[in-house]
Design an enzyme around this catalytic site. Structure first.
Site, PDB file in Angstrom:
ATOM      1  N   LEU A  49      -3.790  -2.072  -1.561  1.00  0.00           N
ATOM      2  CA  LEU A  49      -3.107  -0.855  -1.982  1.00  0.00           C
ATOM      3  C   LEU A  49      -2.086  -1.256  -3.039  1.00  0.00           C
ATOM      4  O   LEU A  49      -1.400  -2.271  -2.891  1.00  0.00           O
ATOM      5  CB  LEU A  49      -2.378  -0.189  -0.808  1.00  0.00           C
ATOM      6  CG  LEU A  49      -3.207   0.646   0.167  1.00  0.00           C
ATOM      7  CD1 LEU A  49      -2.324   1.094   1.331  1.00  0.00           C
ATOM      8  CD2 LEU A  49      -3.810   1.856  -0.518  1.00  0.00           C
ATOM      9  N   ASP A  50      -1.965  -0.460  -4.098  1.00  0.00           N
ATOM     10  CA  ASP A  50      -0.969  -0.723  -5.127  1.00  0.00           C
ATOM     11  C   ASP A  50       0.438  -0.698  -4.531  1.00  0.00           C
ATOM     12  O   ASP A  50       0.674  -0.020  -3.529  1.00  0.00           O
ATOM     13  CB  ASP A  50      -1.039   0.328  -6.236  1.00  0.00           C
ATOM     14  CG  ASP A  50      -2.314   0.221  -7.065  1.00  0.00           C
ATOM     15  OD1 ASP A  50      -2.943  -0.852  -7.031  1.00  0.00           O
ATOM     16  OD2 ASP A  50      -2.662   1.205  -7.741  1.00  0.00           O
ATOM     17  N   PRO A  51       1.402  -1.404  -5.152  1.00  0.00           N
ATOM     18  CA  PRO A  51       2.785  -1.335  -4.666  1.00  0.00           C
ATOM     19  C   PRO A  51       3.330   0.094  -4.577  1.00  0.00           C
ATOM     20  O   PRO A  51       4.113   0.406  -3.679  1.00  0.00           O
ATOM     21  CB  PRO A  51       3.565  -2.160  -5.709  1.00  0.00           C
ATOM     22  CG  PRO A  51       2.566  -3.157  -6.194  1.00  0.00           C
ATOM     23  CD  PRO A  51       1.254  -2.419  -6.221  1.00  0.00           C
ATOM     24  N   ALA A  53       1.640   2.671  -3.781  1.00  0.00           N
ATOM     25  CA  ALA A  53       0.887   3.406  -2.766  1.00  0.00           C
ATOM     26  C   ALA A  53       1.388   3.039  -1.374  1.00  0.00           C
ATOM     27  O   ALA A  53       1.844   1.925  -1.133  1.00  0.00           O
ATOM     28  CB  ALA A  53      -0.602   3.097  -2.882  1.00  0.00           C
TER      29      ALA A  53
END
Length: 325
Positions: A49-51, A53
């Protein structure tokens, strides 16, 4: 002079932690924090997951890492907010604004465009992603100011639900719930929807609410996990076989279990199945449940071994379950 660092004594830990990843941490940072809190020897996650997100991130420890690939392939469900009228260099709020346009679409146009993105679609992976080209992550090229050719990828959008919408005011936006296949870039989807509406857009919020059978409602935050006493942290883990939902269950007796663990095929009256979870008999009265041995598939009446736990893994799982209150 710096004080000497205390060395963490690692230990075997086996199981799955459903983490509600916080905003601002990368998936690996969240994993390393949980690994440190558990003093675990081996750990991995089931897709990043992106930072920016948040949401459910299954973390695998010990023997569970052998089956993490199953959830890399699982469908995902996201809730996201697309800010319309503004494009950024990264397609999310981390990037620099590169274009602004007036938002002049109607409700009917929004509904029509969302329908257009249903089903199998092609996406060009974003430059700010971990996908590799010639052995180098795309985001590394992007950091150097380079843009490289990317092949479109086919993904499937199973469902797009319009949760909320504001098409006027200072910050027009769409809030969406998206159910999609593995490999879908929600940033790219939001940007493409904005382009199809003629105004551009970028993500300002992204939350993964489900991956495969796992829901964020069953996940624990990193803060709450850290606040638990150490023994209760172990109890917060789900068993390794939690990763094997949807597998046909086969339980072997002691003799067949030993041969299966040695990689030997077993014969039996089994229908053909692609995914089988194989268990052995209960180890003792202290551990009355069947013991996971690994995965397999069945074909022509044969049980064919796949990913197997080691005898050491199995014994450690038994020891932990007996020690955990």
């Amino acid at each position: 002079m710096h004080a000497p660092r205390t060395r963490v004594q690692r230990r075997p830990v086996h199981g799955v932690l459903l983490l509600d990843k916080p905003l601002g941490l990368s998936s690996n940072q969240a994993l390393q924090k949980a690994k440190w809190l558990l003093r675990a020897e081996k750990a991995g996650h089931t897709g990043t997951l992106d930072p920016l997100a948040t949401g459910v991130l299954p973390l695998c420890f010990g023997a569970a890492t052998k089956f993490s690939q199953l959830h890399l392939d699982a469908d995902k469900t996201y809730e996201t907010t697309v800010r319309l009228g503004v494009r950024t260099s990264t397609a999310d709020a981390e990037g620099e604004v590169i274009a602004t346009r007036a938002v002049q679409c109607s409700v009917g146009q929004v509904v029509e465009v969302l329908d257009r993105f249903m089903g199998e679609i092609e996406q060009v992976p974003p430059m700010h992603s971990a996908l590799k080209k010639d052995g180098k992550a795309l985001y590394e090229y992007a950091r150097d100011g380079e843009t490289v050719e990317r092949e479109p990828r086919r993904v499937t959008i199973h469902e797009i639900e319009l949760l909320d919408m504001r098409l006027d005011g200072d910050a027009p936006q769409l809030r969406l719930r998206v159910v999609c296949s593995k490999g879908t870039y929600i940033r790219t989807l939001g940007e493409d929807i904005g382009e199809a509406l003629g105004c551009g857009g970028h993500l300002i919020a992204l939350r993964r609410v489900a991956t495969g059978p796992f829901s964020v409602t069953d996940a624990i935050t990193l803060e709450a996990f850290e606040a638990l006493p150490e023994a209760q942290r172990l109890a917060a883990l789900r068993p390794v076989d939690a990763l094997l939902g949807g597998h046909e269950r086969v339980t072997l007796d002691a003799e067949h279990a030993g041969r299966f663990l040695s990689g030997v095929r077993r014969r039996g009256d089994w229908p053909n199945r692609e995914r089988v979870a194989v268990f052995g008999p209960a180890a003792s009265s202290a551990h009355p449940q069947a013991v996971l041995l690994g995965t397999a598939h069945t074909q022509g009446g044969e049980l064919i071994p796949g990913r197997l736990l080691s005898p050491t893994d199995i014994q450690q799982i038994l020891d932990t379950s007996e020690a955990t209150p």
